[in-house]
Structure formats: structure tokens, C-alpha cells
Design a protein around this motif. Structure first.
Motif, short mmCIF file in Angstrom:
data_model
loop_
_atom_site.label_atom_id
_atom_site.label_comp_id
_atom_site.label_asym_id
_atom_site.label_seq_id
_atom_site.Cartn_x
_atom_site.Cartn_y
_atom_site.Cartn_z
N ARG A 3 0.83 -1.21 0.00
CA ARG A 3 0.00 0.00 0.00
C ARG A 3 0.87 1.26 0.00
O ARG A 3 0.60 2.22 -0.72
CB ARG A 3 -0.95 0.00 1.19
N GLU B 248 2.00 9.30 -5.90
CA GLU B 248 2.61 10.60 -5.64
C GLU B 248 3.62 10.94 -6.75
O GLU B 248 3.70 12.08 -7.19
CB GLU B 248 3.32 10.59 -4.27
N GLU C 293 1.07 4.12 -2.90
CA GLU C 293 0.88 5.55 -2.62
C GLU C 293 2.07 6.36 -3.11
O GLU C 293 1.89 7.46 -3.64
CB GLU C 293 0.66 5.76 -1.12
#
Length: 163
Positions: free
Chosen positions: A10, A18, A14
Motif C-alpha cells: 500500500r 505521488e 501511494e
């Protein structure tokens, strides 16, 4: 152990999201920069630093997720080369980007503009009487030749590559 791996996946997802957003921000900063070359602006340098940091952890973002202008200028490839990360941009994607950028500018009614930057050269286009002409200039804007009419920019790009 399984929960840790799931948390790591996870976190990595992320970070990669980004990274995609940072590339988008870099494309916008690059477009609006007044520096020559644009990537020397403060905002671009900061974004490039953040991109390099996250790329070293999360890996490269696929070229299909990058703004076409950054592929055409070679900035995507150059940033990864500085990190020692080998990225390959398929020639079909580069050609699509060229066609998209040129077509978009021509469709918007521009009669003249910058088509692409390639190493230390720039390729400009001009539309006149239904024909599209191309010319090559150095980054300083000096124009060693006149506009020449060709079917597409590929001939100009091939000449540029052979210089």
C-alpha cells in the motif's frame, strides 16, 4: 508477516501515485517556466529532486503515465539516466506524442510555434495556405535555414538526428 507486506504494498502504491502527480506538476512547471532551459527554474529543480528521491525507492513510472512534453524534451529519460535507471520509451509513443503536440497546436489555429526540442535544437512549424512547413533552430533562436515544406516532421527529425 502478511500484514507487513500488505502495508508495504500500500505504501509503495501511494508513493507511485505521488510520483505520477509530481511528474504532472513538473510538466506544468516546465511549461510555465521562464528559465532557459525550463528545468533550471527553482520549482522544476525542487520537483526533480523529489521525483529522484521517490523514484529511488518506488521505481520508475511508466512512460505512458508521463506528460508527452516531458517525453519529447527528453527530460523523463535524462532524469532516470542521472539515477542510473534505464527507461525505454517506445518509438510509437514518441511518434504519438509528436503527432499529438503538432496536431493540437495546428488544430488550435496556431500559424507558427515550437513543435519540439531535441538536444540543442528546436523544431518550429508554420502553417500557410494549407501546408505545414518546418524549420530547425538552435536553442538561442538563430535560424540556420528557411522553413521547408515536408509531409510531416519526421523528415526534419531525421535530418536533425543525422547532424
Amino acid at each position: 508477516m502478511t500484514g507487513t507486506r500488505g502495508a508495504q504494498r500500500r505504501l509503495l502504491a501511494e508513493l507511485r501515485q505521488e510520483l505520477v502527480e509530481l511528474w504532472h506538476d513538473l510538466a506544468e512547471a516546465h511549461l510555465h517556466s521562464r528559465s532557459k532551459p525550463p528545468e533550471l527554474s527553482r520549482e522544476c529543480r525542487q520537483l526533480i529532486r523529489r521525483i529522484k528521491t521517490i523514484t529511488s525507492v518506488a521505481g520508475a513510472v511508466a512512460p505512458g503515465q508521463i506528460d508527452m512534453r516531458l517525453l519529447l524534451t527528453g527530460l523523463y529519460q535524462r532524469i532516470h539516466a542521472e539515477l542510473g535507471v534505464n527507461v525505454e520509451v517506445p518509438e510509437g509513443l514518441i511518434q504519438h506524442a509528436r503527432d499529438y503536440v503538432a496536431g493540437g497546436r495546428l488544430a488550435l489555429g496556431y500559424s507558427e510555434g515550437l513543435l519540439e526540442e531535441h538536444r540543442d535544437r528546436r523544431i518550429y512549424f508554420m502553417r500557410q495556405d494549407g501546408l505545414v512547413f518546418y524549420r530547425i533552430a538552435n536553442r538561442g533562436g538563430a535560424l540556420p535555414g528557411r522553413f521547408s515544406c515536408v509531409d510531416d516532421a519526421r523528415a526534419v527529425l531525421e535530418d536533425l538526428a543525422n547532424e
